[in-house]
Every structure is written in structure tokens, then in C-alpha cells.
Design an enzyme around this catalytic site. Structure first.
Site, PDB file in Angstrom:
ATOM      1  CB  CYS A 135      -0.674   0.133   1.146  1.00 14.96           C
ATOM      2  SG  CYS A 135      -2.037   1.330   1.480  1.00 14.96           S
ATOM      3  CB  CYS A 138      -0.432   2.628   4.321  1.00 16.81           C
ATOM      4  SG  CYS A 138      -1.901   1.763   3.406  1.00 16.81           S
ATOM      5  CG  ASP A 139       3.205   1.334   4.355  1.00 14.46           C
ATOM      6  OD1 ASP A 139       2.867   1.662   5.470  1.00 14.46           O
ATOM      7  OD2 ASP A 139       2.992   0.156   4.147  1.00 14.46           O
TER       8      ASP A 139
END
Ligand code: NAP
Length: 315
Positions: A135, A138-139
């Protein structure tokens, strides 16, 4: 063994499941939602959601799911933080088990979603969360000024690679063929991006890293050219896997019609599945759009379909 009967049981707690709960709740059907052991669905591993209408300033994924849940509870939804482990849709009422506990329902809405597919290599698992991610949203932030790689050739891979150029100094897109599956508009944008390099006909053989005491970090990748067989090393501190998704339908195998990947096949225009009284909403039946808003939309449709189905049953 205990038995609990409900008019409608909803399996899954992403935007599809909770929208179905809001609508069936408001229709006085007192739904029970099985949230699963990891409630909230894929939005729980997302940071900011900027494309859900009604949130012009954006909203964090987990916060949005909390709001969905609260709204569902206002209208009489009960929630269980448990997984459904087995179902029997061949009997009426339908039978659903969570471990040893048996639940029965007149109608069921399946909203179990999908999960990202991962590479089947040991070192990929070892460095998951230590450089390897599924993701970028997200990261990506953790890779400021670092070199990263993305695997995949579809829309997701191209979107993630483009997104990662906001942070990373270089993004290498590794694809197993020499032609992208992604749509032309995304493809063209990525080709023009000076930070994105393409490694064609290539697969990741191994994730390389280092361990210092209890600290692990990824340092690079061993790449194999599938045409020449040549193996090389690529410096990368992050690897984003974007090779598609897998629907969460394991427990429904043999009970409902599915396509070859395992997505639930819908019977007609609405959300009905191959078993009357069982409906599907969200990513579990949608390999194309996969958006929170489309999932919520089909959750609403499933709730309306359930209402009509229950009204059509003999009293
Ligand atoms: P996808 O279209 O299925 O693409 C998966 C990619 O990963 C393919 O290029 C595939 O290679 C590659 N792949 C699969 N298994 C692999 C493996 N084991 N090792 C290496 N590579 C592997 O999945 P997606 O990109 O997640 O998209 C899913 C759906 O969502 C699509 O319909 C897409 O259009 C849609 N979507 C749309 C948007 C948008 O419009 N903005 C954004 C994201 C997703 P091959 O090409 O060789 O099969």
C-alpha cells in the site's frame, strides 16, 4: 452450542457492509454485522481518503470507518468482532458459524471485500513491514528521498509508482512482460515521469536486506530477466507489491457461483447471488471499480434487495 436468529446477517465491515447495515437498520431489520477479527476492511490500512464525496478536507481511513460504524449502530445494528468460519446456504434459514457458535438468518449480505495479492517468496514475507508493502498510500511517506521499486503492470502499479514519486528519489517499475496492462492515460503519465524507470520482462527473485540485532531493513532486490535468464541486483529500500487483489470468498466456495478468480458472480442487475436470499456487495463481487464509494453504493443496493426479498417470502 448456541443458536441466534436474525432477519439479516451482514458479513464484513468495510463501506459495503456498514452501508448495508445503515439501510437494513433503518428498515427495522435489526441487522447483525460480523466485523471479522480485523474490522473496517481495506480502509483501515489507508491513510487519507480524498475522494469520498462529502469530505472536502479529506478523512483518515480508520476515522471514516469509525463514522460508518457509529451511523450503523444509531439505527439498531449489532456488531460482533468475530469471523464467520463456515456457512450452509443450502438450508432455510441460512446457517452461519463463528467457530462453534451457530447463527441463522433469513437473508445474508456478503461484504467480505478483497485483499492484496503478495509475492510468493520467503524473503518477501520476511521483509514485509520492513520495506516491503502492499500500500503506497499507507507507507509511501516513509521513503522520502530513497529508491524504491513497484511490482506489477496494471492500473494499481502505475498509480502507486506515480504516487511514490512524490516521496522517493527514484521508482523502478518491475513488470513480468514488456507491455503494461494499465490504461493508456495512466501509462502515458508514468512514461513521462522522469523519476520512473521501467524494468521489463523481469521478476523479483529475492528481497535483500540486513539485520542488525532486532532491526531489519531492506536494501535491494535480486531481479531475474525472464527472457534471458540473467540475474541482477537493484538497489531499493522499499518494494511495493501491486499485482492485483484476491476476493475473500474462501468460505463460500462450493456454495455460491464465482468467477475463475473467486469473485462472487451476481445473478442479474442487482446484488443477488446464485442463491436466492444471499446478496453480495463491495469488492467481493467487483474486480473493476474497487472504490469505497462504489462499495458503499452496492451495500445500499444489497440492503434494498434484502428488504424486497424478505417482503416476498410467505408469512
Ligand atoms: P490487475 O489489473 O489484475 O493487474 C495486475 C498486474 O500484476 C498485471 O500487470 C499482472 O501482470 C501483474 N501480476 C499478477 N501476478 C503477478 C505475479 N505473481 N508476479 C508479477 N506480476 C504479477 O490489478 P490492478 O492493477 O490491481 O487493477 C485491478 C482492477 O482495478 C483493474 O480493473 C483496474 O483497471 C482497476 N483499477 C483502476 C484504477 C483507475 O482507473 N484509476 C486504479 C487502480 C485499479 P500481467 O499483465 O502479465 O498479467
Amino acid at each position: 452450542m448456541t443458536t441466534n436468529h436474525y432477519k439479516v446477517i451482514i458479513i464484513g465491515s468495510g463501506p459495503a457492509g456498514f452501508t448495508a447495515a445503515i439501510y437494513t437498520g433503518r428498515a427495522n431489520l435489526s441487522p447483525l454485522v460480523f466485523e471479522g477479527s480485523q474490522p473496517g476492511g481495506q480502509l483501515m490500512i489507508t491513510t487519507e481518503v480524498e475522494n469520498y464525496p462529502g469530505f472536502p478536507d479529506g478523512v483518515m481511513g480508520p476515522e471514516m470507518m469509525d463514522l460508518f460504524r457509529k451511523q450503523a449502530e444509531i439505527f439498531g445494528t449489532a456488531c460482533e468482532t468475530k469471523d464467520i468460519t463456515k456457512v450452509d446456504f443450502s438450508v432455510r434459514p441460512f446457517k452461519l458459524w463463528s467457530g462453534d457458535e451457530l447463527y441463522t438468518a433469513d437473508a445474508v449480505i456478503i461484504a467480505t471485500g478483497a485483499k492484496a495479492k503478495l509475492l510468493n517468496i520467503e524473503s518477501g514475507k520476511k521483509y514485509f513491514g520492513y520495506g516491503v508493502s502492499a500500500c503506497a498510500t499507507c507507507d509511501g511517506f516513509f521513503f522520502k528521498n530513497l529508491e524504491v521499486a513497484v511490482v506489477g503492470g496494471g492500473d494499481t502499479a502505475i498509480e502507486e509508482a506515480t504516487f511514490l514519486t512524490k516521496f522517493a528519489s527514484k521508482v523502478t517499475l518491475i513488470h513480468r512482460r514488456n507491455e503494461l496492462r494499465a490504461s493508456k492515460i495512466l501509462r502515458d503519465r508514468a512514461m513521462k515521469n522522469p523519476k520512473i524507470e521501467f524494468l521489463w520482462d523481469s521478476v523479483v527473485e529475492e528481497v535483500l536486506g540486513k539485520e542488525e540485532g532486532r532491526r531489519k531493513s531492506m536494501t535491494g532486490l535480486k531481479i531475474k530477466n525472464v527472457k534471458t535468464g540473467e540475474v541482477s541486483e537493484l538497489k531499493a529500500e522499499g518494494l511495493f507489491i501491486a499485482i492485483g487483489h484476491e476476493p475473500n470468498t474462501q468460505i463460500f466456495k462450493g456454495q455460491l457461483a464465482m468467477d475463475e478468480v473467486g469473485y462472487i458472480k451476481l445473478a442479474g442487475k442487482g446484488t443477488a447471488t446464485s442463491v436466492p436470499g444471499v446478496f453480495a456487495a463491495g469488492d467481493v463481487a467487483d474486480s473493476v471499480y474497487r472504490q469505497a464509494i462504489t462499495a458503499a453504493g452496492t451495500g445500499c443496493a444489497a440492503a434494498i434487495d434484502v428488504e424486497r426479498y424478505l417482503e416476498s417470502l410467505p408469512r
